[in-house]
Scaffold this motif. Structure first.
Motif, PDB file in Angstrom:
ATOM      1  N   PRO A 140      39.721 -11.994  30.920  1.00  0.00           N
ATOM      2  CA  PRO A 140      40.091 -10.472  30.171  1.00  0.00           C
ATOM      3  C   PRO A 140      41.227  -9.496  29.896  1.00  0.00           C
ATOM      4  O   PRO A 140      41.471  -9.206  31.016  1.00  0.00           O
ATOM      5  N   PRO A 141      41.955  -9.680  29.157  1.00  0.00           N
ATOM      6  CA  PRO A 141      43.063  -8.306  28.930  1.00  0.00           C
ATOM      7  C   PRO A 141      42.816  -7.245  29.052  1.00  0.00           C
ATOM      8  O   PRO A 141      43.486  -6.889  30.117  1.00  0.00           O
ATOM      9  N   VAL A 142      41.692  -6.752  28.273  1.00  0.00           N
ATOM     10  CA  VAL A 142      41.303  -5.711  28.728  1.00  0.00           C
ATOM     11  C   VAL A 142      40.094  -5.998  29.631  1.00  0.00           C
ATOM     12  O   VAL A 142      38.593  -6.168  28.631  1.00  0.00           O
ATOM     13  N   PRO A 143      39.465  -5.344  30.656  1.00  0.00           N
ATOM     14  CA  PRO A 143      38.501  -6.023  31.736  1.00  0.00           C
ATOM     15  C   PRO A 143      37.329  -5.318  31.339  1.00  0.00           C
ATOM     16  O   PRO A 143      36.452  -5.810  31.935  1.00  0.00           O
ATOM     17  N   GLU A 144      37.380  -3.929  31.164  1.00  0.00           N
ATOM     18  CA  GLU A 144      36.004  -3.297  31.016  1.00  0.00           C
ATOM     19  C   GLU A 144      35.846  -2.420  29.964  1.00  0.00           C
ATOM     20  O   GLU A 144      36.987  -1.587  29.637  1.00  0.00           O
ATOM     21  N   VAL A 145      35.537  -2.162  29.482  1.00  0.00           N
ATOM     22  CA  VAL A 145      34.986  -1.360  28.149  1.00  0.00           C
ATOM     23  C   VAL A 145      33.566  -0.357  28.863  1.00  0.00           C
ATOM     24  O   VAL A 145      32.610  -0.737  28.875  1.00  0.00           O
ATOM     25  N   ALA A 146      33.899   1.469  29.014  1.00  0.00           N
ATOM     26  CA  ALA A 146      32.544   1.712  29.970  1.00  0.00           C
ATOM     27  C   ALA A 146      32.242   2.342  28.805  1.00  0.00           C
ATOM     28  O   ALA A 146      32.898   3.577  27.787  1.00  0.00           O
ATOM     29  N   ARG A 147      30.895   2.735  28.794  1.00  0.00           N
ATOM     30  CA  ARG A 147      29.948   3.524  27.132  1.00  0.00           C
ATOM     31  C   ARG A 147      28.823   4.055  27.918  1.00  0.00           C
ATOM     32  O   ARG A 147      28.292   3.332  29.748  1.00  0.00           O
ATOM     33  N   LYS A 148      28.475   5.068  27.938  1.00  0.00           N
ATOM     34  CA  LYS A 148      27.512   5.758  28.744  1.00  0.00           C
ATOM     35  C   LYS A 148      25.925   5.804  27.282  1.00  0.00           C
ATOM     36  O   LYS A 148      26.698   6.466  26.333  1.00  0.00           O
ATOM     37  N   LEU A 149      25.164   5.751  27.651  1.00  0.00           N
ATOM     38  CA  LEU A 149      23.928   5.365  26.765  1.00  0.00           C
ATOM     39  C   LEU A 149      23.375   7.215  27.004  1.00  0.00           C
ATOM     40  O   LEU A 149      22.683   7.259  27.785  1.00  0.00           O
ATOM     41  N   LYS A 150      23.381   7.414  25.597  1.00  0.00           N
ATOM     42  CA  LYS A 150      22.603   8.744  25.437  1.00  0.00           C
ATOM     43  C   LYS A 150      21.595   8.698  25.601  1.00  0.00           C
ATOM     44  O   LYS A 150      20.966   9.922  25.708  1.00  0.00           O
ATOM     45  N   GLU A 151      20.508   7.884  24.948  1.00  0.00           N
ATOM     46  CA  GLU A 151      19.114   7.764  25.066  1.00  0.00           C
ATOM     47  C   GLU A 151      18.738   6.043  25.745  1.00  0.00           C
ATOM     48  O   GLU A 151      19.760   5.129  25.562  1.00  0.00           O
ATOM     49  N   PRO A 152      17.518   5.748  25.536  1.00  0.00           N
ATOM     50  CA  PRO A 152      17.177   4.022  26.069  1.00  0.00           C
ATOM     51  C   PRO A 152      17.802   3.447  25.333  1.00  0.00           C
ATOM     52  O   PRO A 152      16.982   3.648  23.997  1.00  0.00           O
ATOM     53  N   ILE A 153      17.584   1.832  25.382  1.00  0.00           N
ATOM     54  CA  ILE A 153      17.326   1.178  24.544  1.00  0.00           C
ATOM     55  C   ILE A 153      17.123  -0.179  24.839  1.00  0.00           C
ATOM     56  O   ILE A 153      16.713  -0.438  26.211  1.00  0.00           O
TER      57      ILE A 153
END
Length: 164
Positions: A140-153
């Motif tokens: 992937p040209p953009v290998p990572e998208v970091a996200r942090k969950l604010k609540e469980p899903i």
């Protein structure tokens, strides 16, 4: 002869001044009602038209600084990731000539005697599309998208991710 840093700065300054000129001219042309009507009737608006016509809930458009930032992102980062993606696709096809040949045959079958691909042709190239998507998955040209969950899903299949 200039150093790479100086040449890069000169090139960047030239590009920025050119972009500023294009934005200014397009903004000016949109003040003309006939030009605005013509743009609004176009089937597909270009990126700059969309940005220039965008308004917030108060009817306020983007300021010049915000417009420039959006155009910069599209022009520079978009081209960079596209070039990287295409390079990896070509690498993968070169590495696996049997898949390259299948793509070539599929494209020849769809195009016939034509030399350019039309929008309608894209849905008729499933194997080539599959190879492109697989290359993008592997590299992937953009290998990572970091996200942090604010609540469980919890997903519909029962799997879940915790907060954080």
């Amino acid at each position: 002869m200039c150093t790479p840093v100086l040449c890069g700065k000169l090139t960047t300054n030239y590009l920025y001044s050119y972009l500023d000129k294009v934005i200014k001219e397009r903004k000016q042309s949109l003040k003309n009602e006939m030009e605005l009507e013509k743009i609004q009737k176009k089937r597909h608006l270009d990126f700059l038209d969309i940005l220039l016509c965008a308004k917030d809930e108060n009817g306020q458009g983007l300021c010049d600084e915000d417009l420039r930032a959006e155009v910069d992102t599209f022009m520079f980062e978009g081209h960079d990731t596209t070039a990287s993606g295409i390079s990896w696709i070509l690498y993968c096809l070169a590495k696996y000539p049997e898949h390259q040949e299948k793509c070539r045959e599929e494209i020849r079958d769809v195009l016939g005697e034509r030399t350019t691909v039309e929008w309608e042709d894209l849905s008729k190239l499933p194997y080539t599309t599959m190879c492109i998507k697989e290359s993008m998955r592997l590299n992937p040209p953009v290998p990572e998208v970091a996200r942090k969950l604010k609540e469980p899903i919890t997903f519909c299949d029962g799997r879940s991710l915790p907060k954080g």
